[in-house]
Scaffold this active site. Structure first.
Site, PDB file in Angstrom:
ATOM      1  CE1 TYR A 153      -3.576   2.626   0.332  1.00  0.00           C
ATOM      2  CE2 TYR A 153      -2.415   3.354   2.305  1.00  0.00           C
ATOM      3  CZ  TYR A 153      -3.384   3.562   1.342  1.00  0.00           C
ATOM      4  OH  TYR A 153      -4.154   4.702   1.370  1.00  0.00           O
ATOM      5  CE  LYS A 157      -3.377   5.624  -1.742  1.00  0.00           C
ATOM      6  NZ  LYS A 157      -4.333   6.328  -2.608  1.00  0.00           N
TER       7      LYS A 157
END
Ligand SMILES: NC(=O)C1=CN([C@@H]2O[C@H](COP(=O)(O)OP(=O)(O)OC[C@H]3O[C@@H](n4cnc5c(N)ncnc54)[C@H](OP(=O)(O)O)[C@@H]3O)[C@@H](O)[C@H]2O)C=CC1
Ligand SMILES: CC(=O)[C@H](N)C(=O)O
Length: 252
Positions: A153, A157
């Site tokens: 994750y 980002k």
């Protein structure tokens, strides 16, 4: 605000918050997500409350063909998109990098990186042609530094930051603007998805701290969109007062 705003992932959380904020300010909205029932309920709410003009464009942002034909299907009066809010995103699980599911990570990477890039590639050329437009990507504090159980994750980002910075460079000789909004802890459905539907685990993420809401982040998105055209908010890191980094949080 007399603009057409396209929001991906508008059926919940930050995306729905953005829809409410932009509708309250008079913008016309194209709303995307997969859950048609939730989108329809939001459309009804915003039409009733603000008299807003809403066009629903449900599709899975990972499906490039569906995205292309959905955009091609837009009636002429909806084609000149002024603001693209690339918000759809998720994570599944908190597994270590050496232990997690490659299939789940495909979903995360395809949604958070490849779909954001595809939407940008589909919509930005029209903005360049019209000499106006703003791309607002929803990144995360998670893109600033990796944390335990967040490897993939956080990487997605960090990629959103690189794609935002790169696009800003590529558009530097145009009137277009690019913004990366990086929220910290925001209470939405995000953690329920992260913990594969375990509501108790999801609730624990926000225990002992006042988290932000989707509406709070929508305020920052709207702020970035509404400063004068000669100003470009490149990046905004927005978190609860009792959060200092992706992992340092004071809980009472
Ligand atoms: N909550 C937080 O603490 C933070 C969130 N973020 C980011 O904010 C963004 C929004 O998340 P948030 O509002 O919190 O979470 P939610 O789970 O509440 O909302 C996620 C939205 O993304 C949509 N979505 C997910 N996958 C797809 C897909 N394949 N195609 C189309 N839409 C999709 C969902 O709609 P549907 O299921 O109907 O398709 C939903 O509308 C994400 O990019 C997230 O990474 C960043 C920092 C902090
Ligand atoms: C969902 C988020 O991006 C949040 N900042 C986190 O990393 O948990």
């Amino acid at each position: 605000m007399d603009k057409i705003v396209f929001i991906t992932g508008a059926s919940s959380g930050i995306g729905a918050g953005c829809a409410r904020k932009f509708a309250s300010q008079g913008a016309s909205l194209i709303l995307n997500a997969r859950n048609v029932n939730k989108l329809s309920a939001l459309k009804e709410e915003l039409e009733k409350q603000y008299g807003a003009k809403i066009y629903l464009l449900p599709f899975d942002v990972r499906d490039r063909k569906a995205a292309t034909s959905a955009l091609e299907s837009l009636p002429k009066e909806w084609q000149s998109i002024d603001i693209l809010v690339n918000n759809a995103g998720l994570v599944i699980g908190t597994d270590k990098e050496q232990e997690g599911s490659l299939d789940e990570w495909d979903i995360v990477i395809d949604t958070n990186i490849k779909a954001l890039l595809a939407m940008t590639r589909l919509i930005v050329p029209g903005m360049v042609e019209r000499k106006r437009g703003h791309i607002i990507n929803i990144g995360s504090i998670a893109g600033d530094a990796a944390y335990p159980g967040g490897s993939v994750y956080c990487a997605t980002k960090a990629a959103v930051k690189a794609l935002s910075d790169g696009l800003r460079i590529d558009l530097v000789d145009t009137p277009l603007r690019v913004t990366n909004i990086k929220p910290g802890l925001v209470e939405t459905n995000f953690s329920v998805v992260r913990f594969r539907g375990d509501k108790e685990k999801a609730d624990n993420v926000y225990k002992g701290i006042r988290p932000l809401t989707g509406d709070d982040i929508a305020e920052t998105v709207y702020f970035a969109a509404s400063v004068p055209e000669y100003m470009q908010i490149a990046e905004m890191l927005v978190m609860p007062t009792n959060q200092a980094t992706g992992t340092i949080v004071s809980r009472k």
